[in-house]
Design an enzyme around this catalytic site. Structure first.
Site, PDB file in Angstrom:
ATOM      1  N   SER A  81       0.867  -0.986  -0.022  1.00 52.77           N
ATOM      2  CA  SER A  81      -0.054   0.326  -0.114  1.00 52.77           C
ATOM      3  C   SER A  81       0.798   1.109  -0.581  1.00 52.77           C
ATOM      4  O   SER A  81       1.800   1.556  -0.806  1.00 52.77           O
ATOM      5  CB  SER A  81      -0.977   0.037   1.061  1.00 52.77           C
ATOM      6  OG  SER A  81      -1.913   1.216   1.151  1.00 52.77           O
ATOM      7  N   ASP A  86      -9.957  -5.736  -3.298  1.00 58.44           N
ATOM      8  CA  ASP A  86      -9.044  -3.952  -2.389  1.00 58.44           C
ATOM      9  C   ASP A  86     -10.503  -2.874  -2.558  1.00 58.44           C
ATOM     10  O   ASP A  86     -10.478  -2.736  -3.526  1.00 58.44           O
ATOM     11  CB  ASP A  86      -7.614  -4.303  -3.336  1.00 58.44           C
ATOM     12  CG  ASP A  86      -7.068  -2.744  -2.013  1.00 58.44           C
ATOM     13  OD1 ASP A  86      -7.814  -2.491  -2.030  1.00 58.44           O
ATOM     14  OD2 ASP A  86      -5.421  -3.892  -1.997  1.00 58.44           O
ATOM     15  N   HIS A 146      -7.254  -6.179   0.915  1.00 59.83           N
ATOM     16  CA  HIS A 146      -6.375  -5.511   1.010  1.00 59.83           C
ATOM     17  C   HIS A 146      -4.798  -5.840   2.133  1.00 59.83           C
ATOM     18  O   HIS A 146      -4.442  -4.936   2.583  1.00 59.83           O
ATOM     19  CB  HIS A 146      -6.599  -4.051   0.773  1.00 59.83           C
ATOM     20  CG  HIS A 146      -5.451  -2.468   1.417  1.00 59.83           C
ATOM     21  ND1 HIS A 146      -4.870  -2.255  -0.177  1.00 59.83           N
ATOM     22  CD2 HIS A 146      -4.853  -1.778   2.516  1.00 59.83           C
ATOM     23  CE1 HIS A 146      -4.010  -1.120   0.166  1.00 59.83           C
ATOM     24  NE2 HIS A 146      -4.129  -0.618   1.528  1.00 59.83           N
TER      25      HIS A 146
END
Lengths: 303, 303
Positions: free
Chosen positions: A165, A245, A280
């Site tokens: 991320s 995600d 995620h």
């Protein structure tokens, strides 16, 4: 010689040890936490201490809100590090400390836990938020001084980088800005074009100045691919992003990196894998860690 | 037909999916949380739906204070479940809920999060604290009804059990009390003789009555080995305990189980491995999960 690092915990796991460390950083002006996993090969007494056999390092940059502990506990790099024989370094995501370190306590996506792996230029943040120099320069140097002194570990010359991320952006950005310094780069659900998405705009604006777009370009992978030349035919950046995600379309935008690389020396070198149903979380990361580990192991000369 | 389980999350990880479920339990009189990991083999459409190929189940009982999530995130069974092809069930460690479920809020080692895998007989706890019947009877039956209806999953007939700390005791105790119901049993840092150690005495006293030693003997592995006959030459209970486990000498006491089994049909069948430097954490558990997975896979007929 005084020790640079204080060892808060030394935890046996897999065939090696996870060390939870604290040290003073000149870059951030604060105490910093960092975890390192030394693989079983480090503890193998039969291993010869010659230069050629030094154990290389993979740097793992975590995402927003994370500390060095999240990935240490949930990404499960350790088994892979033992399989191939590399050290894993888990830096923190920002300077920490009390009110002397500026923060926005109402916003988890800015300030502490969200250093965005850059050197801030705005006066309020410039003294502490220097995660770029910290991660890519100071930390490897300090680790080499203290843990590399027995000649078995290499934190500087033979190293690769990955992240998740915000840390995926940090890995790609740092890999490109220091082209040649890392043997390979990969990312899990990276923020690919921070200049145009919410998380990125907020952090770039506050740390670098909202009108200082020239500085933004120095960190944004979509700009860096246009100015950094890929001169190695084997350059490849391995990326996985899950189709479920929740941040895919608003903050990650891998298609923008693919587009930005077109017509540059990086065209075709971002291997972006959109994987069905993954989210995620660390459940997603840990699933693809074995593939990323093998990728880095090859580039680090371990395969 | 109304569904038994509510699916709160369905998370893609490794090659299968982790389902976070809630359901009503008649045993505990409460809503219960449970996670299950369905391995990649379950989603393999080419797999024939014949009785012989049903996917077996490993039950993982967690330790004090844990919920179904801790092991799901940190023990890393999923990769092994995919490797061999078994489902993993992660039950909760106690009934939960509001003040209607008795608890001691000042003691993390008793009450909620510390059900001790037994059926309480003391009036205050007898209505809710029925984790023994819940884990070994009600839960497998409900899972079979809902998830086994397509003929691919076996939660009842071909199953094994493992656990950590309080859950390690729960696994051994449940394996012995239901001798023959589980194909194999293993444990990570189990409480081996609860009747004589602090955690066990407190829970046995409160749930079963401090003077009801006959009931204690029905759950304590060190008593059960004397009354349950091992009739299978291949019986073996695989146990790992770390030498740096802070609870080793006060609460776990594996040597007492070894002693208790001497002269019984279980002599030599507890394979207790004291492993250097390991602690009580998931860093320890995840290290030995691959070995335990292979052990159970053999007994479940997967190898």
């Amino acid at each position: 010689m005084p020790k640079i690092f204080k060892t808060n915990a030394e935890i046996a796991t897999c065939g090696g040890k996870l060390l939870k460390l604290t040290h003073d950083s000149k870059e951030t002006g604060t105490q910093m936490d960092v975890n390192i996993y030394l693989p079983k090969q480090y503890y193998d007494k039969s291993k010869k201490e010659c230069h050629e056999s030094k154990i290389p390092t993979l740097y793992y940059l975590s995402g927003l809100t994370c500390t060095p502990n999240n990935a240490s506990e949930k990404a499960f790099w350790q088994l892979q590090a033992d399989k191939y024989g590399f050290t894993v370094v888990f830096p923190d995501t920002s300077p920490r400390g009390g009110d002397e370190v500026p923060d926005d306590k109402n916003d988890w996506s800015f300030g502490k836990g969200a250093g965005f792996y850059l050197n801030a230029t705005e006066p309020k943040y410039a003294a502490n938020y220097r995660m770029y120099d910290y991660v890519h320069k100071e930390l490897p140097s300090l680790l080499q001084q203290e843990f590399g002194s027995d000649g078995k570990l290499d934190f500087i010359k033979n190293k690769s980088i990955t992240g998740h991320s915000m840390g995926g952006y940090g890995a790609i950005s740092g890999f490109l800005k220091n082209y040649g310094a890392y043997k390979s780069c990969s990312a899990f659900a990276p923020i690919c074009n921070p200049s145009v998405v919410g998380w990125g705009i907020k952090c770039f604006s506050n740390y670098l100045g909202s009108d200082n777009k020239a500085a933004w370009k120095q960190y944004d992978p979509c700009d860096l691919v246009k100015v950094v030349k890929s001169t190695n035919a084997s350059d490849k950046v391995l990326i996985h992003v899950g189709t479920k995600d929740p941040f895919l379309n608003e903050h990650l935008r891998p298609e923008l990196l693919l587009n930005a690389s077109k017509g540059t020396t990086w065209e075709g070198k971002f291997d972006i894998n959109l994987v069905d149903n993954f989210d995620h979380s660390y459940y997603f990361i840990s699933t693809f860690v074995p593939e990323h580990a093998e990728f880095h192991a090859k580039h680090l000369g371990l395969l």
